[in-house]
Design a protein around this motif. Structure first.
Motif, PDB file in Angstrom:
ATOM      1  N   ARG A 202       9.832   1.917   0.788  1.00  0.00           N
ATOM      2  CA  ARG A 202       9.453   1.535  -0.573  1.00  0.00           C
ATOM      3  C   ARG A 202       8.282   0.550  -0.528  1.00  0.00           C
ATOM      4  NH1 ARG A 202      13.198   1.927  -4.709  1.00  0.00           N
ATOM      5  NH2 ARG A 202      12.603  -0.132  -5.483  1.00  0.00           N
ATOM      6  N   GLU A 203       7.403   0.671  -1.502  1.00  0.00           N
ATOM      7  CA  GLU A 203       6.262  -0.240  -1.556  1.00  0.00           C
ATOM      8  C   GLU A 203       6.720  -1.682  -1.695  1.00  0.00           C
ATOM      9  OE1 GLU A 203       2.398  -1.115  -4.432  1.00  0.00           O
ATOM     10  OE2 GLU A 203       3.203   0.924  -4.311  1.00  0.00           O
ATOM     11  N   GLU A 204       7.808  -1.907  -2.430  1.00  0.00           N
ATOM     12  CA  GLU A 204       8.324  -3.260  -2.611  1.00  0.00           C
ATOM     13  C   GLU A 204       8.761  -3.865  -1.275  1.00  0.00           C
ATOM     14  OE1 GLU A 204       9.193  -0.636  -4.283  1.00  0.00           O
ATOM     15  OE2 GLU A 204       8.672  -1.025  -6.386  1.00  0.00           O
ATOM     16  N   THR A 205       9.282  -3.017  -0.382  1.00  0.00           N
ATOM     17  CA  THR A 205       9.718  -3.493   0.929  1.00  0.00           C
ATOM     18  C   THR A 205       8.522  -3.915   1.771  1.00  0.00           C
ATOM     19  OG1 THR A 205      11.624  -1.999   0.856  1.00  0.00           O
ATOM     20  CG2 THR A 205      11.019  -2.899   3.012  1.00  0.00           C
ATOM     21  N   ALA A 206       7.481  -3.083   1.763  1.00  0.00           N
ATOM     22  CA  ALA A 206       6.268  -3.419   2.509  1.00  0.00           C
ATOM     23  C   ALA A 206       5.614  -4.661   1.929  1.00  0.00           C
ATOM     24  CB  ALA A 206       5.290  -2.243   2.486  1.00  0.00           C
ATOM     25  N   ARG A 207       5.629  -4.779   0.607  1.00  0.00           N
ATOM     26  CA  ARG A 207       4.998  -5.934  -0.047  1.00  0.00           C
ATOM     27  C   ARG A 207       5.730  -7.234   0.298  1.00  0.00           C
ATOM     28  NH1 ARG A 207       1.453  -5.701  -3.971  1.00  0.00           N
ATOM     29  NH2 ARG A 207       1.987  -3.532  -4.445  1.00  0.00           N
ATOM     30  N   ALA A 208       7.035  -7.139   0.512  1.00  0.00           N
ATOM     31  CA  ALA A 208       7.841  -8.338   0.788  1.00  0.00           C
ATOM     32  C   ALA A 208       7.465  -8.993   2.105  1.00  0.00           C
ATOM     33  CB  ALA A 208       9.325  -7.977   0.793  1.00  0.00           C
TER      34      ALA A 208
ATOM     35  N   LEU B 146      14.102  -9.516   5.377  1.00  0.00           N
ATOM     36  CA  LEU B 146      13.164  -8.413   5.569  1.00  0.00           C
ATOM     37  C   LEU B 146      12.242  -8.645   6.747  1.00  0.00           C
ATOM     38  CD1 LEU B 146      12.201  -7.468   1.913  1.00  0.00           C
ATOM     39  CD2 LEU B 146      13.408  -6.046   3.571  1.00  0.00           C
ATOM     40  N   ALA B 147      11.870  -9.907   6.997  1.00  0.00           N
ATOM     41  CA  ALA B 147      10.951 -10.188   8.100  1.00  0.00           C
ATOM     42  C   ALA B 147      11.555  -9.776   9.431  1.00  0.00           C
ATOM     43  CB  ALA B 147      10.597 -11.669   8.128  1.00  0.00           C
ATOM     44  N   GLY B 148      12.875  -9.869   9.547  1.00  0.00           N
ATOM     45  CA  GLY B 148      13.524  -9.513  10.794  1.00  0.00           C
ATOM     46  C   GLY B 148      14.157  -8.135  10.757  1.00  0.00           C
ATOM     47  N   PHE B 149      13.990  -7.439   9.641  1.00  0.00           N
ATOM     48  CA  PHE B 149      14.604  -6.134   9.462  1.00  0.00           C
ATOM     49  C   PHE B 149      14.095  -5.135  10.500  1.00  0.00           C
ATOM     50  CE2 PHE B 149      14.605  -1.954   7.249  1.00  0.00           C
ATOM     51  CZ  PHE B 149      15.975  -1.815   7.111  1.00  0.00           C
TER      52      PHE B 149
ATOM     53  N   GLU C 157      16.499   1.241  23.743  1.00  0.00           N
ATOM     54  CA  GLU C 157      15.519   1.530  22.694  1.00  0.00           C
ATOM     55  C   GLU C 157      15.145   0.231  21.979  1.00  0.00           C
ATOM     56  OE1 GLU C 157      14.085   4.187  22.319  1.00  0.00           O
ATOM     57  OE2 GLU C 157      15.318   5.775  23.184  1.00  0.00           O
ATOM     58  N   TYR C 158      13.840   0.001  21.863  1.00  0.00           N
ATOM     59  CA  TYR C 158      13.372  -1.198  21.159  1.00  0.00           C
ATOM     60  C   TYR C 158      12.499  -0.788  19.985  1.00  0.00           C
ATOM     61  CZ  TYR C 158      10.482  -5.200  19.986  1.00  0.00           C
ATOM     62  OH  TYR C 158       9.820  -6.187  19.297  1.00  0.00           O
ATOM     63  N   VAL C 159      12.854  -1.243  18.819  1.00  0.00           N
ATOM     64  CA  VAL C 159      12.057  -0.986  17.625  1.00  0.00           C
ATOM     65  C   VAL C 159      11.557  -2.325  17.097  1.00  0.00           C
ATOM     66  CG1 VAL C 159      12.020   0.034  15.326  1.00  0.00           C
ATOM     67  CG2 VAL C 159      13.525   0.990  17.084  1.00  0.00           C
ATOM     68  N   PRO C 160      10.254  -2.504  16.955  1.00  0.00           N
ATOM     69  CA  PRO C 160       9.715  -3.782  16.491  1.00  0.00           C
ATOM     70  C   PRO C 160      10.212  -4.125  15.089  1.00  0.00           C
ATOM     71  CG  PRO C 160       7.976  -2.367  17.385  1.00  0.00           C
ATOM     72  CD  PRO C 160       9.199  -1.518  17.237  1.00  0.00           C
ATOM     73  N   PRO C 161      10.283  -5.410  14.750  1.00  0.00           N
ATOM     74  CA  PRO C 161      10.644  -5.817  13.392  1.00  0.00           C
ATOM     75  C   PRO C 161       9.662  -5.235  12.381  1.00  0.00           C
ATOM     76  CG  PRO C 161      10.679  -7.694  14.882  1.00  0.00           C
ATOM     77  CD  PRO C 161      10.051  -6.558  15.633  1.00  0.00           C
ATOM     78  N   LEU C 162      10.100  -5.116  11.151  1.00  0.00           N
ATOM     79  CA  LEU C 162       9.271  -4.512  10.109  1.00  0.00           C
ATOM     80  C   LEU C 162       7.955  -5.266   9.937  1.00  0.00           C
ATOM     81  CD1 LEU C 162       8.985  -2.357   7.974  1.00  0.00           C
ATOM     82  CD2 LEU C 162      10.181  -3.848   6.365  1.00  0.00           C
ATOM     83  N   THR C 163       7.991  -6.596  10.062  1.00  0.00           N
ATOM     84  CA  THR C 163       6.752  -7.368   9.917  1.00  0.00           C
ATOM     85  C   THR C 163       5.710  -6.919  10.927  1.00  0.00           C
ATOM     86  OG1 THR C 163       7.854  -9.040  11.287  1.00  0.00           O
ATOM     87  CG2 THR C 163       7.696  -9.488   8.924  1.00  0.00           C
ATOM     88  N   GLN C 164       6.136  -6.703  12.161  1.00  0.00           N
ATOM     89  CA  GLN C 164       5.203  -6.284  13.206  1.00  0.00           C
ATOM     90  C   GLN C 164       4.704  -4.865  12.963  1.00  0.00           C
ATOM     91  OE1 GLN C 164       6.675  -6.797  17.202  1.00  0.00           O
ATOM     92  NE2 GLN C 164       5.096  -5.473  18.086  1.00  0.00           N
ATOM     93  N   GLN C 165       5.612  -3.991  12.527  1.00  0.00           N
ATOM     94  CA  GLN C 165       5.212  -2.612  12.238  1.00  0.00           C
ATOM     95  C   GLN C 165       4.192  -2.555  11.111  1.00  0.00           C
ATOM     96  OE1 GLN C 165       8.283   0.521  12.277  1.00  0.00           O
ATOM     97  NE2 GLN C 165       9.746  -1.109  12.684  1.00  0.00           N
TER      98      GLN C 165
END
Length: 204
Positions: free
Chosen positions: A48-54, A64-67, A82-90
């Protein structure tokens, strides 16, 4: 390397950086990328755009920063797991990739998002930082969001802190420093139109 001109605009919150970018883009008839970068990232990540905007332009510790966001196929392996970067990094890494591709495509103006650092190897990139006097920023934000000047001041402090942390954590450079930009322009001293005039003449 492409020969066309790219303008990056860093800005204090409430200084009018977006408006200046918008006016300059209209005069030069080139695209402006600011909040539309968030939509591009959201579409690429299928969130969602709201998630990216957060998490846009923030490194603050929040849910969300650590999501942790899938998909796994784009993750890297770390110690056999398996390592998936936090959403902030992505969001940051994808935004950087989009910025580079936009810069290669043609002339444009990019507001925020460490674009000056991301495009540091682009020889025709002009990096500008827009600032303004405190009183003018408070008045602008209070009017824009229809809030009291006290709340406007608190909002400015919060946004500036987030932008500074975001920029410095990703670049290792000082936010708003002349060492990180080609020029600093104070809208309170120059005025909006004159600031745009200066940038237009330099770009042309």
């Amino acid at each position: 390397m492409t020969e066309h001109r790219i303008i990056t605009i860093g800005r204090e919150f409430g200084s009018g950086g977006h408006e200046i970018g918008n006016l300059l883009a209209t005069r030069l008839d080139i695209p402006l990328y600011d909040n539309n970068l968030i939509r591009m990232v959201a579409e690429k990540l299928d969130i969602r755009e709201e998630t990216a905007r957060a998490v846009d332009e923030t490194t603050l510790n929040s849910f969300l920063a650590g999501f942790i966001f899938e998909p796994i196929e784009e993750s890297s392996r770390l110690n056999g797991t398996e390592y998936v970067p936090p959403l902030t990094q992505q969001v940051y890494e994808l935004q950087c990739d989009i910025i580079r591709k936009l810069a290669e495509r043609g002339p444009c103006i990019i507001v925020g998002r460490c674009a000056d650092f991301v495009l540091r190897d682009h020889k025709n990139c002009i990096n500008v930082f827009i600032c303004a006097d405190w009183e003018d920023r408070v008045e602008r934000i209070a009017a824009k969001y229809d809030i009291s000047q006290r709340k406007a001041a608190d909002k400015i402090k919060k946004m500036d802190r987030e932008r500074r942390n975001y920029y410095e954590s990703h670049t290792g450079q000082e936010w708003g420093s002349i060492d990180s930009h080609h020029m600093l322009l104070n809208v309170s001293r120059l005025g909006m139109d004159r600031t745009v005039d200066i940038l237009e003449r330099i770009c042309r």
